[in-house]
Write a protein that holds these residues in place. Structure first.
Motif, PDB file in Angstrom:
ATOM      1  N   ARG A 119       0.840  -1.203   0.000  1.00 24.63           N
ATOM      2  CA  ARG A 119       0.000   0.000   0.000  1.00 24.63           C
ATOM      3  C   ARG A 119       0.873   1.249   0.000  1.00 24.63           C
ATOM      4  O   ARG A 119       1.949   1.272   0.597  1.00 24.63           O
ATOM      5  CB  ARG A 119      -0.915   0.002   1.231  1.00 24.63           C
ATOM      6  N   SER A 172       0.843   5.490   0.723  1.00 29.01           N
ATOM      7  CA  SER A 172       0.147   6.582   1.388  1.00 29.01           C
ATOM      8  C   SER A 172       0.931   7.875   1.167  1.00 29.01           C
ATOM      9  O   SER A 172       2.125   7.943   1.468  1.00 29.01           O
ATOM     10  CB  SER A 172       0.009   6.305   2.891  1.00 29.01           C
ATOM     11  N   LYS A 189       0.035  11.492   2.339  1.00 26.02           N
ATOM     12  CA  LYS A 189      -0.958  12.254   3.088  1.00 26.02           C
ATOM     13  C   LYS A 189      -1.186  13.645   2.526  1.00 26.02           C
ATOM     14  O   LYS A 189      -2.307  14.166   2.584  1.00 26.02           O
ATOM     15  CB  LYS A 189      -0.535  12.332   4.560  1.00 26.02           C
ATOM     16  N   ASP A 243      -4.178   7.060  -0.706  1.00 26.74           N
ATOM     17  CA  ASP A 243      -4.108   5.844   0.105  1.00 26.74           C
ATOM     18  C   ASP A 243      -4.608   4.720  -0.793  1.00 26.74           C
ATOM     19  O   ASP A 243      -5.817   4.560  -0.989  1.00 26.74           O
ATOM     20  CB  ASP A 243      -4.971   5.972   1.355  1.00 26.74           C
ATOM     21  N   ASN A 260      -8.379   3.995  -7.999  1.00 27.66           N
ATOM     22  CA  ASN A 260      -7.541   4.096  -6.793  1.00 27.66           C
ATOM     23  C   ASN A 260      -6.608   2.890  -6.698  1.00 27.66           C
ATOM     24  O   ASN A 260      -6.698   2.071  -5.795  1.00 27.66           O
ATOM     25  CB  ASN A 260      -8.416   4.181  -5.540  1.00 27.66           C
ATOM     26  N   THR A 285       3.890   0.630   2.584  1.00 24.78           N
ATOM     27  CA  THR A 285       3.831  -0.542   3.450  1.00 24.78           C
ATOM     28  C   THR A 285       4.160  -1.774   2.630  1.00 24.78           C
ATOM     29  O   THR A 285       3.585  -2.001   1.572  1.00 24.78           O
ATOM     30  CB  THR A 285       2.433  -0.692   4.073  1.00 24.78           C
TER      31      THR A 285
END
Length: 230
Positions: free
Chosen positions: A83, A85, A87, A92, A115, A162
């Motif tokens: 994943r 991210s 911010k 995400d 997405n 991640t």
């Protein structure tokens, strides 16, 4: 990249934006340029030198590395990304692996999921030494997509990835630049600096209705800054 509405004010009456993303990628023992196709656009390009370090895939999963600055300096073992991210631009999203198709071009992430980001699975995984390549749609036929605001990122912003081994690799952005697809600096973008590098790529610039493609690519240059366990 520029917002697609600048070049396609009537999205219902026009072809999908972000039709294709040009970015050169090197395969193991073979150097060439590839075209990243969001939908059905296709184009061949001449051979180019191999500029990306592509390590052999790991046969076993390594344990998650301990959080440390030295891990960031040395690079991490191979581990698939799970994943991403970002911010500062509300990203995400999960990953999908991308590979070279029968046409000699890199397959695109599914266009029915805005997405979703893709990573070149035969290259360095994010956090490994080498240049890891991550691509995403700027938009699809149905509207904005995951990397719509990629061009608004600034030096110093963070990107968290991640990984399957439980590590979260944090990358710091060095620069965000836009390059013409006709004169893409692949040596600079994909050079192996001997450290863990990340490149985020999407379409940008003016949308050419005739070619059904953007004229430019937006490229985010980032380096591994820290590692922690999820």
């Amino acid at each position: 990249m520029a917002a697609p509405q600048q070049s396609e004010p009537d999205s219902a009456a026009s072809p999908a934006l972000g039709r294709s993303l040009l970015w050169p990628v090197a395969a193991v023992g073979l150097g060439f340029l590839l075209v990243y196709n969001s939908f059905d656009a296709s184009a061949g390009v001449p051979p180019a030198p191999s500029v990306v370090s592509l390590p052999a895939p790991s046969s076993t999963a390594a344990p998650a590395p301990k959080a440390s600055s030295s891990a960031a300096q040395l690079g991490l073992p191979a581990s698939d990304p799970q994943r991403i991210s970002i911010k500062s631009i509300a990203v995400d999203a999960p990953f999908t692996p991308l590979s070279i198709g029968s046409s000699g071009q890199l397959d695109a992430p599914p266009a029915n999921d805005p997405n979703l980001v893709g990573w070149f699975k035969d290259g360095a995984t994010p956090g490994e030494r080498g240049t890891s390549v991550v691509a995403g749609h700027v938009d699809t036929r149905t509207g904005p997509a995951v990397f719509l605001l990629l061009s608004t990122l600034k030096a110093g912003n963070s990107v968290d990835i991640t990984r399957q081994d439980g590590a979260i690799a944090t990358f710091k952005i060095d620069s965000v630049e836009t390059f013409s697809k006709a004169d893409f600096p692949n040596d600079r973008v994909y050079a192996d600096k001997g450290t863990a590098q990340l490149r985020l790529i999407t379409c940008g610039g003016v949308y050419d209705k005739k070619k059904k493609d953007y004229e430019d690519n937006v490229v985010v240059f980032a380096h591994l800054a820290s590692v922690k366990n999820s």
